[in-house]
Scaffold this active site. Sequence first.
Site, PDB file in Angstrom:
ATOM      1  N   HIS A   1      30.658   7.213  -5.680  1.00  0.00           N
ATOM      2  CA  HIS A   1      29.215   7.311  -5.451  1.00  0.00           C
ATOM      3  C   HIS A   1      28.830   6.649  -4.130  1.00  0.00           C
ATOM      4  CE1 HIS A   1      27.910   8.358  -9.854  1.00  0.00           C
ATOM      5  NE2 HIS A   1      28.514   9.329  -9.231  1.00  0.00           N
TER       6      HIS A   1
ATOM      7  N   ARG B   1      36.522  16.497  -4.421  1.00  0.00           N
ATOM      8  CA  ARG B   1      35.875  16.826  -5.702  1.00  0.00           C
ATOM      9  C   ARG B   1      35.254  18.205  -5.529  1.00  0.00           C
ATOM     10  NH1 ARG B   1      33.223  12.508  -6.505  1.00  0.00           N
ATOM     11  NH2 ARG B   1      31.069  12.922  -5.892  1.00  0.00           N
TER      12      ARG B   1
ATOM     13  N   ASP C   1      23.521  20.133  -9.099  1.00  0.00           N
ATOM     14  CA  ASP C   1      24.486  19.055  -8.821  1.00  0.00           C
ATOM     15  C   ASP C   1      25.788  19.712  -8.364  1.00  0.00           C
ATOM     16  OD1 ASP C   1      25.993  16.768  -8.790  1.00  0.00           O
ATOM     17  OD2 ASP C   1      25.904  16.390 -10.950  1.00  0.00           O
TER      18      ASP C   1
ATOM     19  N   TYR D   1      41.355  11.358  -5.733  1.00  0.00           N
ATOM     20  CA  TYR D   1      40.872  10.408  -4.732  1.00  0.00           C
ATOM     21  C   TYR D   1      42.005   9.465  -4.348  1.00  0.00           C
ATOM     22  CZ  TYR D   1      36.750  12.184  -7.120  1.00  0.00           C
ATOM     23  OH  TYR D   1      35.824  13.012  -7.704  1.00  0.00           O
TER      24      TYR D   1
ATOM     25  N   HIS E   1      21.985  13.602 -14.900  1.00  0.00           N
ATOM     26  CA  HIS E   1      22.826  13.277 -16.061  1.00  0.00           C
ATOM     27  C   HIS E   1      21.911  13.487 -17.252  1.00  0.00           C
ATOM     28  CE1 HIS E   1      25.922  10.654 -13.707  1.00  0.00           C
ATOM     29  NE2 HIS E   1      25.875  11.898 -13.298  1.00  0.00           N
TER      30      HIS E   1
ATOM     31  N   HIS F   1      37.319   9.714 -13.443  1.00  0.00           N
ATOM     32  CA  HIS F   1      36.016   9.966 -14.075  1.00  0.00           C
ATOM     33  C   HIS F   1      36.095  11.161 -15.017  1.00  0.00           C
ATOM     34  CE1 HIS F   1      35.163  13.347 -11.299  1.00  0.00           C
ATOM     35  NE2 HIS F   1      35.568  12.572 -10.302  1.00  0.00           N
TER      36      HIS F   1
ATOM     37  N   GLU G   1      33.466  19.086 -12.721  1.00  0.00           N
ATOM     38  CA  GLU G   1      33.645  18.390 -11.452  1.00  0.00           C
ATOM     39  C   GLU G   1      34.907  17.525 -11.367  1.00  0.00           C
ATOM     40  OE1 GLU G   1      30.844  15.061 -10.901  1.00  0.00           O
ATOM     41  OE2 GLU G   1      29.713  15.847 -12.610  1.00  0.00           O
TER      42      GLU G   1
ATOM     43  N   ASP H   1       0.795  -1.241   0.000  1.00  0.00           N
ATOM     44  CA  ASP H   1       0.000   0.000   0.000  1.00  0.00           C
ATOM     45  C   ASP H   1       0.825   1.288   0.000  1.00  0.00           C
ATOM     46  OD1 ASP H   1      -2.365  -1.352  -0.071  1.00  0.00           O
ATOM     47  OD2 ASP H   1      -2.754  -1.225   2.075  1.00  0.00           O
TER      48      ASP H   1
ATOM     49  N   GLU I   1      32.544  20.585  -7.622  1.00  0.00           N
ATOM     50  CA  GLU I   1      31.607  20.503  -8.756  1.00  0.00           C
ATOM     51  C   GLU I   1      30.683  21.713  -8.783  1.00  0.00           C
ATOM     52  OE1 GLU I   1      28.849  17.186  -8.569  1.00  0.00           O
ATOM     53  OE2 GLU I   1      28.445  17.355 -10.718  1.00  0.00           O
TER      54      GLU I   1
ATOM     55  N   HIS J   1      29.039  16.587 -17.180  1.00  0.00           N
ATOM     56  CA  HIS J   1      27.914  16.023 -17.943  1.00  0.00           C
ATOM     57  C   HIS J   1      26.868  17.099 -18.105  1.00  0.00           C
ATOM     58  CE1 HIS J   1      25.884  15.789 -14.000  1.00  0.00           C
ATOM     59  NE2 HIS J   1      27.031  15.301 -13.533  1.00  0.00           N
TER      60      HIS J   1
ATOM     61  N   ASP K   1      28.376  15.639  -2.125  1.00  0.00           N
ATOM     62  CA  ASP K   1      27.849  15.843  -3.476  1.00  0.00           C
ATOM     63  C   ASP K   1      26.330  15.790  -3.333  1.00  0.00           C
ATOM     64  OD1 ASP K   1      27.009  15.627  -6.123  1.00  0.00           O
ATOM     65  OD2 ASP K   1      28.558  14.177  -6.697  1.00  0.00           O
TER      66      ASP K   1
HETATM   67  N1  GLY Z   1      26.054  13.609  -8.463  1.00  0.00           N
HETATM   68  C1  GLY Z   1      26.426  12.741  -9.484  1.00  0.00           C
HETATM   69  C2  GLY Z   1      27.396  13.362 -10.375  1.00  0.00           C
HETATM   70  O1  GLY Z   1      28.055  14.292  -9.973  1.00  0.00           O
HETATM   71  O2  GLY Z   1      27.511  13.010 -11.508  1.00  0.00           O
HETATM   72 MN    MN Z   2      27.754  15.664 -11.583  1.00  0.00          MN
HETATM   73 MN    MN Z   3      27.528  15.513  -8.313  1.00  0.00          MN
END
Ligand code: GLY
Ligand code: MN
Ligand code: MN
Length: 454
Positions: A255, A421, A283, A401, A374, A363, A397, A51, A423, A367, A272
């Site tokens: 993540h 990081r 973001d 690390y 994203h 990374h 960003e 429910d 961003e 994006h 983040d």
């Molecule tokens: N928060 C996810 C990224 O920075 O892509």
């Molecule tokens: Mn991001």
């Molecule tokens: Mn992010």
Amino acid sequence: MWDDSLQAVGAEPASIGNDEFRARQARLFSQLRPNDLLIITAPHESTRSNDVHYPYRTSSEMMYLCGWEDPEAVFCAFNEEGVWKSLLFVQPKDLLKEIWEGRRPGVVGAVKDWPIDIAYPHDELEDNLSQLLVQCSRVFVKLGVDENIDSLVENEMKRNSRARQKFGTGPVSIVDPSFQINELRLRKSDGEIAIMRHSAKIASQAHIQAMANTKPGVGEWQLEGIIEGLFKYCRTSGIAYPCIIGSGDNATVLHYTVNDDTCDDGEVLLIDAGCEYKGYASDITRSWPVNGKFSDAQAEIYQIVLDSQLAAIDECRIGNSYDAPHIAARRVLAEGLIKLGVIKQGLDEALSADGELNTWYMHNTGHWLGLDVHDVGIYRPDGEARLLEEGMVLTVEPGLYFGAWRPDVDCPERYANIGIRIEDDVLVTKDGPDVLSSDCPKTIDNIESIVGTA
Ligand code: GLY
Ligand code: MN
Ligand code: MN
């Protein structure tokens, strides 16, 4: 309790109005042929436990084209004697359901208040859609979102194959409309930019509140509570994605979302977090010392990441390649780590595909950002990085690390378990990069002056 933050965020911008929805629809319809049928699907509600449903969030395509947010909706468009008509199947009025679950606009409300020409109750979808399918030649629909629509389209394709041979009617092909819609979504209008700036302002205040409330011994979950609480206090629909709140070695997990550790003296904390406001994501990532003062080692890494981020932001200019910020960020990171003696290779080798930089920066630098965190839009049309245009919004960003827990690398002891990081959300404008998240502090001095002050 958060009224200073609310005041700093400022007045709420207007929602996207029906004129803009109609203009978006018109831009899309202009790319279709008169006997095409467009169907925009949305996911079904999903059960969390008996429910209880997960909070419903319709598809971004539905939000983009008509702003309808309730479940069980299907948007269609077809051409009638040269005029495109928008059609929405909606939950019908139902007093008992409305008493339990909330008021519904119904078919009358949909046509009156939304950019919709015709509305039908959802339980008439099959009959009406079948008729439209018989008359069309191409069906623009994204498969895999609503299995009922998938099977309806598939069945009509099969059933109509005989009619098609006899009378020349019935759909002959299924086309994914994502390409056309995503291209439109990639370039933001003034209305969208105002909303995204507001979203980024709220997220900036959330980071400031988290900084102010950071002291040794605070729980990652407590900071998460402050951030999510402030998002709600500022009238957002909540998080745009699960908050990443990692102290110490958790900051080196890209993540990390468990957020159940205690922040200890001497650690760096990486947060983040972004909200969803009127459908649009922010973001933002910031990293700061739990005790309010960067150690020399932490400051060395932080400053490299900040310099690389500033260099990358400066590349967010009309006509530059989407890759330009990434290339700039990587160069500054590699130069910095070579100077610190962390990277033993020369610059070109460090930056090469299997160079040492990849060990500490694994990374991409950004994006697209919009209705999805994203966001949509092809990064490499025809294999070449897209050139940036006015109105595009992207994140910048970079990070470093140093996960000392990693069995695959020899982590320098001086930098063990430092994860940084930084961003921001950047709009490409005629006047250069416009940082939508510029309210969020990021110099070492500014951050140190806020951490622990609550
Ligand atoms: N928060 C996810 C990224 O920075 O892509
Ligand atoms: Mn991001
Ligand atoms: Mn992010």
